[in-house]
Design a protein around this motif. Structure first.
Motif, PDB file in Angstrom:
ATOM      1  N   SER A  34      -2.137  17.411  -8.078  1.00  7.93           N
ATOM      2  CA  SER A  34      -2.371  17.038  -9.466  1.00  7.93           C
ATOM      3  C   SER A  34      -3.460  15.975  -9.563  1.00  7.93           C
ATOM      4  CB  SER A  34      -1.072  16.492 -10.069  1.00  7.93           C
ATOM      5  OG  SER A  34      -0.757  15.249  -9.471  1.00  7.93           O
ATOM      6  N   LYS A  35      -3.911  15.710 -10.806  1.00  7.61           N
ATOM      7  CA  LYS A  35      -4.904  14.653 -11.027  1.00  7.61           C
ATOM      8  C   LYS A  35      -4.375  13.322 -10.528  1.00  7.61           C
ATOM      9  CE  LYS A  35      -7.566  16.401 -14.894  1.00  7.61           C
ATOM     10  NZ  LYS A  35      -8.090  16.101 -16.219  1.00  7.61           N
ATOM     11  N   GLU A  36      -3.078  13.082 -10.748  1.00  7.71           N
ATOM     12  CA  GLU A  36      -2.459  11.837 -10.301  1.00  7.71           C
ATOM     13  C   GLU A  36      -2.507  11.714  -8.785  1.00  7.71           C
ATOM     14  OE1 GLU A  36       1.973  10.033 -10.391  1.00  7.71           O
ATOM     15  OE2 GLU A  36       1.167  10.574 -12.344  1.00  7.71           O
ATOM     16  N   GLU A  37      -2.180  12.806  -8.094  1.00  4.70           N
ATOM     17  CA  GLU A  37      -2.191  12.795  -6.625  1.00  4.70           C
ATOM     18  C   GLU A  37      -3.599  12.598  -6.065  1.00  4.70           C
ATOM     19  OE1 GLU A  37      -0.385  16.602  -6.036  1.00  4.70           O
ATOM     20  OE2 GLU A  37       1.629  15.765  -5.879  1.00  4.70           O
ATOM     21  N   ARG A  38      -4.617  13.090  -6.782  1.00  5.98           N
ATOM     22  CA  ARG A  38      -5.997  12.947  -6.340  1.00  5.98           C
ATOM     23  C   ARG A  38      -6.614  11.627  -6.796  1.00  5.98           C
ATOM     24  NH1 ARG A  38      -6.320  18.400  -8.401  1.00  5.98           N
ATOM     25  NH2 ARG A  38      -7.534  17.604 -10.127  1.00  5.98           N
ATOM     26  N   GLY A  39      -5.872  10.826  -7.596  1.00  4.06           N
ATOM     27  CA  GLY A  39      -6.384   9.548  -8.072  1.00  4.06           C
ATOM     28  C   GLY A  39      -7.322   9.684  -9.257  1.00  4.06           C
ATOM     29  N   GLU A  40      -7.338  10.845  -9.911  1.00  2.00           N
ATOM     30  CA  GLU A  40      -8.212  11.078 -11.048  1.00  2.00           C
ATOM     31  C   GLU A  40      -7.614  10.598 -12.364  1.00  2.00           C
ATOM     32  OE1 GLU A  40      -9.431  15.183 -11.086  1.00  2.00           O
ATOM     33  OE2 GLU A  40     -10.118  15.074  -9.021  1.00  2.00           O
ATOM     34  N   ASP A  41      -6.381  10.106 -12.338  1.00  2.00           N
ATOM     35  CA  ASP A  41      -5.749   9.605 -13.551  1.00  2.00           C
ATOM     36  C   ASP A  41      -5.973   8.108 -13.722  1.00  2.00           C
ATOM     37  OD1 ASP A  41      -4.097   8.866 -11.386  1.00  2.00           O
ATOM     38  OD2 ASP A  41      -2.332   8.781 -12.683  1.00  2.00           O
ATOM     39  N   GLU A  42      -6.692   7.501 -12.805  1.00  2.00           N
ATOM     40  CA  GLU A  42      -6.899   6.059 -12.794  1.00  2.00           C
ATOM     41  C   GLU A  42      -7.833   5.637 -13.936  1.00  2.00           C
ATOM     42  OE1 GLU A  42      -9.124   4.131  -9.406  1.00  2.00           O
ATOM     43  OE2 GLU A  42      -7.069   3.548  -8.929  1.00  2.00           O
ATOM     44  N   PRO A  43      -7.409   4.689 -14.784  1.00  2.00           N
ATOM     45  CA  PRO A  43      -8.263   4.217 -15.871  1.00  2.00           C
ATOM     46  C   PRO A  43      -9.553   3.569 -15.360  1.00  2.00           C
ATOM     47  CG  PRO A  43      -5.988   3.582 -16.247  1.00  2.00           C
ATOM     48  CD  PRO A  43      -6.064   4.108 -14.845  1.00  2.00           C
ATOM     49  N   ALA A  44     -10.578   3.601 -16.201  1.00  3.93           N
ATOM     50  CA  ALA A  44     -11.903   3.083 -15.845  1.00  3.93           C
ATOM     51  C   ALA A  44     -11.857   1.611 -15.441  1.00  3.93           C
ATOM     52  CB  ALA A  44     -12.865   3.282 -17.006  1.00  3.93           C
ATOM     53  N   CYS A  45     -11.011   0.818 -16.082  1.00  7.95           N
ATOM     54  CA  CYS A  45     -10.950  -0.616 -15.787  1.00  7.95           C
ATOM     55  C   CYS A  45     -10.470  -0.887 -14.364  1.00  7.95           C
ATOM     56  CB  CYS A  45     -10.053  -1.339 -16.791  1.00  7.95           C
ATOM     57  SG  CYS A  45      -8.338  -0.757 -16.818  1.00  7.95           S
ATOM     58  N   VAL A  46      -9.567  -0.054 -13.874  1.00  9.76           N
ATOM     59  CA  VAL A  46      -9.037  -0.223 -12.517  1.00  9.76           C
ATOM     60  C   VAL A  46     -10.142   0.018 -11.503  1.00  9.76           C
ATOM     61  CG1 VAL A  46      -7.347   0.616 -10.838  1.00  9.76           C
ATOM     62  CG2 VAL A  46      -6.710   0.440 -13.237  1.00  9.76           C
ATOM     63  N   LYS A  47     -10.900   1.076 -11.724  1.00 12.35           N
ATOM     64  CA  LYS A  47     -12.000   1.412 -10.817  1.00 12.35           C
ATOM     65  C   LYS A  47     -13.085   0.341 -10.830  1.00 12.35           C
ATOM     66  CE  LYS A  47     -11.306   6.336 -11.428  1.00 12.35           C
ATOM     67  NZ  LYS A  47     -11.811   7.549 -12.027  1.00 12.35           N
ATOM     68  N   ALA A  48     -13.290  -0.300 -11.989  1.00  6.62           N
ATOM     69  CA  ALA A  48     -14.384  -1.259 -12.141  1.00  6.62           C
ATOM     70  C   ALA A  48     -14.047  -2.659 -11.642  1.00  6.62           C
ATOM     71  CB  ALA A  48     -14.788  -1.354 -13.609  1.00  6.62           C
ATOM     72  N   CYS A  49     -12.781  -2.993 -11.497  1.00 11.23           N
ATOM     73  CA  CYS A  49     -12.393  -4.354 -11.122  1.00 11.23           C
ATOM     74  C   CYS A  49     -12.773  -4.649  -9.668  1.00 11.23           C
ATOM     75  CB  CYS A  49     -10.898  -4.567 -11.321  1.00 11.23           C
ATOM     76  SG  CYS A  49     -10.386  -6.262 -10.974  1.00 11.23           S
ATOM     77  N   PRO A  50     -13.678  -5.609  -9.447  1.00  6.68           N
ATOM     78  CA  PRO A  50     -14.152  -5.874  -8.087  1.00  6.68           C
ATOM     79  C   PRO A  50     -13.144  -6.580  -7.178  1.00  6.68           C
ATOM     80  CG  PRO A  50     -15.135  -7.444  -9.592  1.00  6.68           C
ATOM     81  CD  PRO A  50     -14.356  -6.462 -10.430  1.00  6.68           C
ATOM     82  N   THR A  51     -12.110  -7.184  -7.770  1.00  7.41           N
ATOM     83  CA  THR A  51     -11.163  -7.951  -6.948  1.00  7.41           C
ATOM     84  C   THR A  51      -9.786  -7.296  -6.826  1.00  7.41           C
ATOM     85  OG1 THR A  51     -10.409  -9.236  -8.852  1.00  7.41           O
ATOM     86  CG2 THR A  51     -12.276 -10.127  -7.578  1.00  7.41           C
ATOM     87  N   GLY A  52      -9.590  -6.182  -7.510  1.00  9.86           N
ATOM     88  CA  GLY A  52      -8.270  -5.540  -7.480  1.00  9.86           C
ATOM     89  C   GLY A  52      -7.256  -6.266  -8.341  1.00  9.86           C
ATOM     90  N   ALA A  53      -7.730  -6.995  -9.353  1.00  9.98           N
ATOM     91  CA  ALA A  53      -6.831  -7.727 -10.245  1.00  9.98           C
ATOM     92  C   ALA A  53      -6.089  -6.794 -11.198  1.00  9.98           C
ATOM     93  CB  ALA A  53      -7.600  -8.779 -11.044  1.00  9.98           C
ATOM     94  N   ILE A  54      -6.643  -5.613 -11.418  1.00  4.36           N
ATOM     95  CA  ILE A  54      -5.994  -4.627 -12.288  1.00  4.36           C
ATOM     96  C   ILE A  54      -5.407  -3.546 -11.392  1.00  4.36           C
ATOM     97  CG2 ILE A  54      -6.266  -3.052 -14.224  1.00  4.36           C
ATOM     98  CD1 ILE A  54      -8.765  -4.633 -15.012  1.00  4.36           C
ATOM     99  N   VAL A  55      -4.102  -3.344 -11.527  1.00  3.96           N
ATOM    100  CA  VAL A  55      -3.377  -2.426 -10.652  1.00  3.96           C
ATOM    101  C   VAL A  55      -2.787  -1.296 -11.489  1.00  3.96           C
ATOM    102  CG1 VAL A  55      -1.482  -2.243  -8.993  1.00  3.96           C
ATOM    103  CG2 VAL A  55      -2.798  -4.360  -9.147  1.00  3.96           C
ATOM    104  N   TRP A  56      -2.936  -0.071 -11.003  1.00  9.47           N
ATOM    105  CA  TRP A  56      -2.405   1.137 -11.637  1.00  9.47           C
ATOM    106  C   TRP A  56      -1.319   1.669 -10.722  1.00  9.47           C
ATOM    107  CZ3 TRP A  56      -1.986   3.555 -15.965  1.00  9.47           C
ATOM    108  CH2 TRP A  56      -1.967   4.940 -16.082  1.00  9.47           C
ATOM    109  N   GLN A  57      -0.054   1.437 -11.100  1.00  8.19           N
ATOM    110  CA  GLN A  57       1.030   1.824 -10.202  1.00  8.19           C
ATOM    111  C   GLN A  57       2.218   2.398 -10.948  1.00  8.19           C
ATOM    112  OE1 GLN A  57       1.804  -1.931  -8.259  1.00  8.19           O
ATOM    113  NE2 GLN A  57       3.568  -2.335  -9.557  1.00  8.19           N
ATOM    114  N   VAL A  58       3.035   3.117 -10.210  1.00  6.09           N
ATOM    115  CA  VAL A  58       4.222   3.743 -10.765  1.00  6.09           C
ATOM    116  C   VAL A  58       5.218   2.662 -11.171  1.00  6.09           C
ATOM    117  CG1 VAL A  58       6.190   5.258 -10.262  1.00  6.09           C
ATOM    118  CG2 VAL A  58       3.926   5.820  -9.382  1.00  6.09           C
ATOM    119  N   SER A  59       5.808   2.855 -12.342  1.00  6.11           N
ATOM    120  CA  SER A  59       6.784   1.908 -12.849  1.00  6.11           C
ATOM    121  C   SER A  59       7.690   2.618 -13.840  1.00  6.11           C
ATOM    122  CB  SER A  59       6.074   0.753 -13.550  1.00  6.11           C
ATOM    123  OG  SER A  59       7.004  -0.119 -14.121  1.00  6.11           O
TER     124      SER A  59
END
Length: 169
Positions: free
Chosen positions: A136-161
């Motif tokens: 799926s898109k989720e398994e391939r990491g294609e569901d990740e919002p643009a802000c997560v990809k752009a954050c240079p320090t990893g301050a924005i996390v996209w995780q299951v909850s």
């Protein structure tokens, strides 16, 4: 379902997330062209600074969202399957009750478009597809919002909850 979380101690306040959000939601998908669009695209997340700390703020997609309750036009609804507060622009009357009701200050008005602006987890943003890869898109990491990809320090996390409820993560 996945949620956005913020590691405040890692946030530099660079606003890369805001820029990525604007580009992702612009008609052109290009930073320079996005700045020249007739109705300016506003970032759906904002980074605020208090003292020496930076705080990214965006819609938390609360399960019991006060903005949904406050919406007199029923333009906002909570989708339990997706864990999203969804906005039907065709129903919105631009009354800004959602802006006033949000306890996190995560919704703001776009006065030119006469619509509220809030994080939609990039749900309608086109993403590159990898047809050759399985899953799926989720398994391939294609569901990740643009802000997560752009954050240079990893301050924005996209995780299951689990689903967010008012006052809790």
């Amino acid at each position: 379902m996945k949620q956005l979380y913020y590691k405040v101690d890692k946030c530099l306040g660079c606003k890369s997330c805001e820029i990525a959000c604007v580009v992702a939601h612009s008609a052109s998908g290009d930073l320079i062209k996005a700045l020249k669009e007739a109705i300016a695209v506003l970032p759906r997340k904002k980074v605020f600074t208090s003292g020496k700390k930076n705080y990214p703020v965006s819609c938390r997609h609360c399960k019991d969202a006060l903005c949904v309750e406050a919406c007199m036009a029923a333009a906002l609804s909570y989708d339990k399957e997706k864990g999203l507060v969804q906005h039907d622009e065709s129903r919105c009357v631009g009354c800004w009750m959602c802006v006033m009701a949000c306890p996190y200050g995560a919704i703001r008005p776009n006065l030119k478009a006469k619509l509220p602006v809030r994080c939609d987890k990039c749900k309608d943003v086109p993403r590159p597809s990898s047809k050759s890869q399985g899953g799926s898109k989720e398994e391939r990491g294609e569901d990740e919002p643009a802000c997560v990809k752009a954050c240079p320090t990893g301050a924005i996390v996209w995780q299951v909850s689990e689903a967010t409820t008012y006052g809790t993560k």
